[in-house]
Scaffold this motif. Structure first.
Motif, PDB file in Angstrom:
ATOM      1  N   MET A 293       0.848  -1.176   0.000  1.00  0.00           N
ATOM      2  CA  MET A 293       0.000   0.000   0.000  1.00  0.00           C
ATOM      3  C   MET A 293       0.892   1.237   0.000  1.00  0.00           C
ATOM      4  O   MET A 293       1.804   1.347   0.789  1.00  0.00           O
ATOM      5  N   ARG A 294       0.616   2.154  -0.891  1.00  0.00           N
ATOM      6  CA  ARG A 294       1.438   3.361  -0.963  1.00  0.00           C
ATOM      7  C   ARG A 294       0.815   4.486  -0.146  1.00  0.00           C
ATOM      8  O   ARG A 294      -0.408   4.537   0.049  1.00  0.00           O
ATOM      9  N   ASP A 295       1.633   5.407   0.325  1.00  0.00           N
ATOM     10  CA  ASP A 295       1.160   6.552   1.108  1.00  0.00           C
ATOM     11  C   ASP A 295       0.630   7.631   0.170  1.00  0.00           C
ATOM     12  O   ASP A 295       1.296   7.998  -0.806  1.00  0.00           O
ATOM     13  N   LEU A 296      -0.560   8.109   0.463  1.00  0.00           N
ATOM     14  CA  LEU A 296      -1.137   9.197  -0.318  1.00  0.00           C
ATOM     15  C   LEU A 296      -0.740  10.531   0.306  1.00  0.00           C
ATOM     16  O   LEU A 296      -0.586  10.639   1.531  1.00  0.00           O
TER      17      LEU A 296
END
Length: 116
Positions: free
Chosen positions: A1-4
């Motif tokens: 999961m990537r950081d927004l």
């Protein structure tokens, strides 16, 4: 999961907010104005062009009882919107200088503080 990326949800409000004291004063004035008979009393006084109006002239113009007229005049006077002058047995009423300007200035402050 990537950081927004963090995004602010709301823009800051423009201008200064209405102070608690000014809000209370505006509330008091608007409560005094929030009646159709009181609005008609103000209209009569505004049409008098600054001349005081005898208490006896309001009852027939409004079509309400004299005690009710007196109640409404008292509410407007206590709110600082009217001035009362006793002349013998009669009371005369006039708009207090700057009273309606104060309502307008408080509303302008409210509008200036509102977000665009």
């Amino acid at each position: 999961m990537r950081d927004l990326p963090l995004v602010e949800c709301c823009a800051p409000l423009a201008g200064a907010a209405l102070s608690t004291d000014d809000a209370a004063e505006l509330e008091r004035l608007l409560k005094a104005l929030a009646d159709r008979h009181r609005l008609r009393i103000l209209n009569i006084l505004m049409r008098a062009d600054g001349d005081p109006v005898c208490v006896c002239e309001f009852q027939p113009a409004l079509g309400i009882s004299q005690p009710t007229v007196s109640h409404h005049l008292k509410q407007l006077t206590e709110a600082g919107l009217l001035e009362r002058e006793k002349r013998g047995p009669y009371a005369y009423y006039a708009l207090a200088p700057g009273a309606l300007d104060r309502v307008g200035s408080l509303l302008s402050e409210t509008a200036a503080a509102a977000p665009r």
